[in-house]
Write a protein that holds these residues in place. Structure first.
Motif, PDB file in Angstrom:
ATOM      1  N   ILE A   6     -28.322  -0.503  14.010  1.00 24.44           N
ATOM      2  CA  ILE A   6     -27.535  -0.435  13.082  1.00 24.44           C
ATOM      3  C   ILE A   6     -27.408   0.383  12.351  1.00 24.44           C
ATOM      4  CG2 ILE A   6     -27.714  -2.034  11.150  1.00 24.44           C
ATOM      5  CD1 ILE A   6     -25.215  -3.328  12.198  1.00 24.44           C
ATOM      6  N   LEU A  32     -23.892  -3.378   2.680  1.00 23.58           N
ATOM      7  CA  LEU A  32     -22.304  -4.302   3.173  1.00 23.58           C
ATOM      8  C   LEU A  32     -22.192  -5.569   1.849  1.00 23.58           C
ATOM      9  CD1 LEU A  32     -20.206  -3.833   4.958  1.00 23.58           C
ATOM     10  CD2 LEU A  32     -21.603  -5.606   6.840  1.00 23.58           C
ATOM     11  N   ASN A  88     -38.608  -3.974   1.849  1.00 25.89           N
ATOM     12  CA  ASN A  88     -38.960  -5.176   2.352  1.00 25.89           C
ATOM     13  C   ASN A  88     -39.463  -4.562   3.712  1.00 25.89           C
ATOM     14  OD1 ASN A  88     -37.929  -7.101   0.220  1.00 25.89           O
ATOM     15  ND2 ASN A  88     -36.180  -6.606   1.446  1.00 25.89           N
ATOM     16  N   HIS A 101     -35.618   1.103   4.965  1.00 28.38           N
ATOM     17  CA  HIS A 101     -34.680   0.928   4.907  1.00 28.38           C
ATOM     18  C   HIS A 101     -35.693   0.814   2.680  1.00 28.38           C
ATOM     19  CE1 HIS A 101     -33.784  -3.042   6.200  1.00 28.38           C
ATOM     20  NE2 HIS A 101     -33.999  -3.545   4.920  1.00 28.38           N
TER      21      HIS A 101
HETATM   22  P1  AMP Z   1     -33.822  -6.200   4.591  1.00 30.42           P
HETATM   23  O1  AMP Z   1     -33.271  -7.631   4.405  1.00 30.42           O
HETATM   24  O2  AMP Z   1     -34.244  -5.136   3.721  1.00 30.42           O
HETATM   25  O3  AMP Z   1     -33.298  -6.068   5.813  1.00 30.42           O
HETATM   26  O4  AMP Z   1     -32.046  -5.600   4.419  1.00 30.42           O
HETATM   27  C1  AMP Z   1     -30.585  -5.565   5.195  1.00 30.42           C
HETATM   28  C2  AMP Z   1     -30.212  -5.031   4.537  1.00 30.42           C
HETATM   29  O5  AMP Z   1     -28.684  -4.432   4.993  1.00 30.42           O
HETATM   30  C3  AMP Z   1     -29.217  -6.061   3.842  1.00 30.42           C
HETATM   31  O6  AMP Z   1     -28.855  -6.757   2.683  1.00 30.42           O
HETATM   32  C4  AMP Z   1     -27.592  -6.484   4.175  1.00 30.42           C
HETATM   33  O7  AMP Z   1     -26.350  -6.114   3.438  1.00 30.42           O
HETATM   34  C5  AMP Z   1     -27.633  -5.255   4.658  1.00 30.42           C
HETATM   35  N1  AMP Z   1     -26.965  -4.658   6.508  1.00 30.42           N
HETATM   36  C6  AMP Z   1     -26.693  -5.052   6.885  1.00 30.42           C
HETATM   37  N2  AMP Z   1     -26.121  -4.400   7.597  1.00 30.42           N
HETATM   38  C7  AMP Z   1     -25.560  -3.270   7.194  1.00 30.42           C
HETATM   39  C8  AMP Z   1     -24.542  -2.501   7.388  1.00 30.42           C
HETATM   40  N3  AMP Z   1     -23.287  -3.118   8.466  1.00 30.42           N
HETATM   41  N4  AMP Z   1     -23.616  -1.791   6.766  1.00 30.42           N
HETATM   42  C9  AMP Z   1     -24.325  -2.231   4.972  1.00 30.42           C
HETATM   43  N5  AMP Z   1     -25.451  -2.677   5.177  1.00 30.42           N
HETATM   44  C10 AMP Z   1     -25.981  -3.478   5.594  1.00 30.42           C
END
Ligand code: AMP
Ligand code: ZN
Length: 117
Positions: A6, A32, A88, A101
């Motif tokens: 994604i 998001l 994380n 990320h």
């Molecule tokens: P993690 O738990 O560290 O893997 O964080 C993943 C993050 O990605 C979460 O805070 C989600 O809210 C965010 N997320 C997932 N899909 C999207 C998206 N399409 N656009 C922006 N943020 C996203």
């Protein structure tokens, strides 16, 4: 790049993302589901799965992220007040998206427990 990832899709602008900053190595877009007034995800423009996959070969991408934080702070107007960066890693670290990320959090005085439940 991973075609099922994604974040790779956001980087390639195949799906909409609220990008606030990017350069040749780094892309930063709004989370998001924000947990702070400013919640931006900062990712390398290369499909690196997690901190466990950082190597000499892709280090340049990761190093550029370190420089991007200050730019993002400037853009979001939080340089003075400060910010927090969280990464994380893996199952116990609570990593859901398998593309490296960093969560850039700011805009309020952050408590000790800001990570996702
Ligand atoms: P993690 O738990 O560290 O893997 O964080 C993943 C993050 O990605 C979460 O805070 C989600 O809210 C965010 N997320 C997932 N899909 C999207 C998206 N399409 N656009 C922006 N943020 C996203
Ligand atoms: Zn990816």
């Amino acid at each position: 790049m991973d075609e099922n990832c994604i974040f790779c899709k956001i980087i390639k602008k195949e799906i909409p993302g609220s990008i606030v900053y990017e350069n040749d190595y780094v892309c930063a877009f709004k989370d998001l589901h924000p947990v702070a007034p400013v919640h931006i995800l900062v990712v390398p423009k290369k499909h690196i799965v997690s901190l466990e996959d950082v190597s000499e070969e892709n280090l340049e991408y990761v190093a550029k992220i370190q420089l991007a934080f200050r730019e993002i702070a400037k853009i979001t107007g939080v340089s003075q007040n400060g910010y927090r960066v969280i990464c994380n890693c893996g199952e116990d670290g609570g990593q859901e998206v398998k593309h490296l990320h960093y969560h850039f959090l700011a805009g309020k005085k952050l408590g000790a427990k800001i990570v996702h439940d």
